[in-house]
Design a protein around this motif. Sequence first.
Motif, PDB file in Angstrom:
ATOM      1  N   PRO A  69      34.874  94.203  77.880  1.00  0.00           N
ATOM      2  CA  PRO A  69      35.670  94.427  79.096  1.00  0.00           C
ATOM      3  C   PRO A  69      35.339  93.471  80.238  1.00  0.00           C
ATOM      4  N   ASP A  70      34.094  92.984  80.309  1.00  0.00           N
ATOM      5  CA  ASP A  70      33.721  92.107  81.414  1.00  0.00           C
ATOM      6  C   ASP A  70      33.903  90.630  81.083  1.00  0.00           C
ATOM      7  N   ALA A  71      34.608  90.304  79.992  1.00  0.00           N
ATOM      8  CA  ALA A  71      34.837  88.902  79.624  1.00  0.00           C
ATOM      9  C   ALA A  71      35.829  88.269  80.593  1.00  0.00           C
ATOM     10  N   PRO A  72      35.723  86.971  80.823  1.00  0.00           N
ATOM     11  CA  PRO A  72      36.690  86.290  81.699  1.00  0.00           C
ATOM     12  C   PRO A  72      38.113  86.445  81.197  1.00  0.00           C
ATOM     13  N   ALA A  73      39.073  86.387  82.111  1.00  0.00           N
ATOM     14  CA  ALA A  73      40.482  86.588  81.776  1.00  0.00           C
ATOM     15  C   ALA A  73      40.989  85.614  80.718  1.00  0.00           C
ATOM     16  N   PRO A  74      40.609  84.312  80.768  1.00  0.00           N
ATOM     17  CA  PRO A  74      41.117  83.399  79.717  1.00  0.00           C
ATOM     18  C   PRO A  74      40.729  83.821  78.305  1.00  0.00           C
ATOM     19  N   LEU A  75      39.552  84.414  78.142  1.00  0.00           N
ATOM     20  CA  LEU A  75      39.153  84.863  76.807  1.00  0.00           C
ATOM     21  C   LEU A  75      39.990  86.044  76.357  1.00  0.00           C
ATOM     22  N   ALA A  76      40.311  86.949  77.267  1.00  0.00           N
ATOM     23  CA  ALA A  76      41.163  88.082  76.909  1.00  0.00           C
ATOM     24  C   ALA A  76      42.552  87.609  76.499  1.00  0.00           C
ATOM     25  N   GLU A  77      43.066  86.591  77.174  1.00  0.00           N
ATOM     26  CA  GLU A  77      44.370  86.029  76.808  1.00  0.00           C
ATOM     27  C   GLU A  77      44.289  85.339  75.445  1.00  0.00           C
ATOM     28  N   ALA A  78      43.177  84.660  75.190  1.00  0.00           N
ATOM     29  CA  ALA A  78      43.010  83.993  73.899  1.00  0.00           C
ATOM     30  C   ALA A  78      42.960  84.997  72.759  1.00  0.00           C
ATOM     31  N   ALA A  79      42.371  86.183  73.015  1.00  0.00           N
ATOM     32  CA  ALA A  79      42.277  87.197  71.959  1.00  0.00           C
ATOM     33  C   ALA A  79      43.656  87.594  71.450  1.00  0.00           C
ATOM     34  N   ALA A  80      44.620  87.708  72.359  1.00  0.00           N
ATOM     35  CA  ALA A  80      45.983  88.058  71.934  1.00  0.00           C
ATOM     36  C   ALA A  80      46.571  86.968  71.041  1.00  0.00           C
ATOM     37  N   ALA A  81      46.319  85.702  71.379  1.00  0.00           N
ATOM     38  CA  ALA A  81      46.817  84.604  70.553  1.00  0.00           C
ATOM     39  C   ALA A  81      46.134  84.588  69.189  1.00  0.00           C
ATOM     40  N   HIS A  82      44.850  84.906  69.167  1.00  0.00           N
ATOM     41  CA  HIS A  82      44.127  84.959  67.896  1.00  0.00           C
ATOM     42  C   HIS A  82      44.721  86.050  66.991  1.00  0.00           C
ATOM     43  N   SER A  83      45.079  87.172  67.563  1.00  0.00           N
ATOM     44  CA  SER A  83      45.664  88.262  66.773  1.00  0.00           C
ATOM     45  C   SER A  83      46.907  87.792  66.040  1.00  0.00           C
ATOM     46  N   GLU A  84      47.751  87.034  66.723  1.00  0.00           N
ATOM     47  CA  GLU A  84      48.971  86.562  66.094  1.00  0.00           C
ATOM     48  C   GLU A  84      48.669  85.572  64.972  1.00  0.00           C
ATOM     49  N   LEU A  85      47.663  84.727  65.165  1.00  0.00           N
ATOM     50  CA  LEU A  85      47.278  83.778  64.111  1.00  0.00           C
ATOM     51  C   LEU A  85      46.795  84.510  62.867  1.00  0.00           C
ATOM     52  N   PHE A  86      45.914  85.490  63.044  1.00  0.00           N
ATOM     53  CA  PHE A  86      45.365  86.221  61.902  1.00  0.00           C
ATOM     54  C   PHE A  86      46.446  87.018  61.175  1.00  0.00           C
ATOM     55  N   ARG A  87      47.486  87.409  61.902  1.00  0.00           N
ATOM     56  CA  ARG A  87      48.550  88.184  61.282  1.00  0.00           C
ATOM     57  C   ARG A  87      49.472  87.307  60.440  1.00  0.00           C
ATOM     58  N   SER A  88      49.608  86.037  60.782  1.00  0.00           N
ATOM     59  CA  SER A  88      50.591  85.178  60.121  1.00  0.00           C
ATOM     60  C   SER A  88      49.989  84.134  59.200  1.00  0.00           C
ATOM     61  N   LEU A  89      48.669  83.888  59.299  1.00  0.00           N
ATOM     62  CA  LEU A  89      48.043  82.860  58.482  1.00  0.00           C
ATOM     63  C   LEU A  89      46.849  83.434  57.733  1.00  0.00           C
ATOM     64  N   ALA A  90      46.550  82.824  56.580  1.00  0.00           N
ATOM     65  CA  ALA A  90      45.318  83.176  55.873  1.00  0.00           C
ATOM     66  C   ALA A  90      44.124  82.866  56.769  1.00  0.00           C
ATOM     67  N   LEU A  91      43.040  83.610  56.607  1.00  0.00           N
ATOM     68  CA  LEU A  91      41.891  83.500  57.510  1.00  0.00           C
ATOM     69  C   LEU A  91      41.382  82.063  57.671  1.00  0.00           C
ATOM     70  N   PRO A  92      41.109  81.316  56.585  1.00  0.00           N
ATOM     71  CA  PRO A  92      40.604  79.954  56.771  1.00  0.00           C
ATOM     72  C   PRO A  92      41.580  79.075  57.561  1.00  0.00           C
ATOM     73  N   ARG A  93      42.872  79.209  57.297  1.00  0.00           N
ATOM     74  CA  ARG A  93      43.861  78.433  58.048  1.00  0.00           C
ATOM     75  C   ARG A  93      43.882  78.832  59.514  1.00  0.00           C
ATOM     76  N   ALA A  94      43.770  80.121  59.757  1.00  0.00           N
ATOM     77  CA  ALA A  94      43.770  80.582  61.147  1.00  0.00           C
ATOM     78  C   ALA A  94      42.573  80.027  61.898  1.00  0.00           C
ATOM     79  N   PHE A  95      41.392  80.043  61.274  1.00  0.00           N
ATOM     80  CA  PHE A  95      40.205  79.509  61.946  1.00  0.00           C
ATOM     81  C   PHE A  95      40.299  78.003  62.145  1.00  0.00           C
ATOM     82  N   ARG A  96      40.888  77.298  61.183  1.00  0.00           N
ATOM     83  CA  ARG A  96      41.072  75.854  61.390  1.00  0.00           C
ATOM     84  C   ARG A  96      42.028  75.591  62.541  1.00  0.00           C
ATOM     85  N   SER A  97      43.023  76.457  62.712  1.00  0.00           N
ATOM     86  CA  SER A  97      43.957  76.293  63.830  1.00  0.00           C
ATOM     87  C   SER A  97      43.245  76.507  65.163  1.00  0.00           C
ATOM     88  N   LEU A  98      42.233  77.382  65.171  1.00  0.00           N
ATOM     89  CA  LEU A  98      41.489  77.621  66.407  1.00  0.00           C
ATOM     90  C   LEU A  98      40.656  76.413  66.793  1.00  0.00           C
TER      91      LEU A  98
END
Length: 271
Positions: A242-271
């Motif tokens: 909860p005390d993480a900076p706002a940009p990290l919280a916004e990034a978490a939402a983008a990560h969720s979409e990556l993990f939902r649409s790509l295989a894990l290794p591909r998603a991590f390479r995209s990050l």
Amino acid sequence: GVLAHLEMLEARAHQEAVEQEEKEQREERLAFLKARVQELRLQRDELRDKLDRQEKAQLGKEGIVSDPALPSPRAVLEWKIRSLRGLLQVFQLTGFSGKLSRRGLRFSLRTSYEGSYLDSFHLELLLRPEFRIRRHSVPAFIPLEQLARKFLPSDLRSFLNVLSQHLNGFVGRRHQAEQLQEQFSEWLQGAPRGNSLCNLLTFRYSIPGKSQNSRNFPFRARLLYGDPCRSLPTEVAVSCSPDAPAPLAEAAAAHSELFRSLALPRAFRSL
């Protein structure tokens, strides 16, 4: 100049990946069409036999002399074996291999993920008096008996197809979790946690090379695979403390979409 060269390499790698995926899709489509042709030929032969029997029966009812001999049990069994041999040819085009044994049918179901063959599972079915499972190497958490009750003895092809989907979904999820630990160990904080079916995976991670905030406030991911026949999750939750900076919280939402649409290794390479 270095950045431009890296961008060129990245664009080339992306293009090659797209071309490889298109090639695999064409090959899968061709295999499906070949299998469909074989299946339709088999259905045509079965319909011809059925029509012949109906015509002979109708002629007998009308008093016209026809062959009075009904098919013997041996003839019926031979016809069934011929049909099964045709089915085996279909299965070989769709990732199965099988052969007739003295007591029934033996199948080897090969699993693959993104073009790489992984495990093979074995299944033996009794042929008489009807299809029944004799022995197998299918994991206990795959609903084999439930599938058998639903599809056997009337629809062998659907039984094997659905079983293959379950097995490929399982090995695909397991393979992704293994690749995650092998290729991105420096990203992970602790070992990922999952279950034997690999339909639930949780892990903590940060992104190397990013700001120190990323290390101090790691992401927490929970992936639920609600469809046992697929290797992509149906529900994804990525969060920060909860005390993480706002940009990290916004990034978490983008990560969720990556993990939902790509295989894990591909998603991590995209990050």
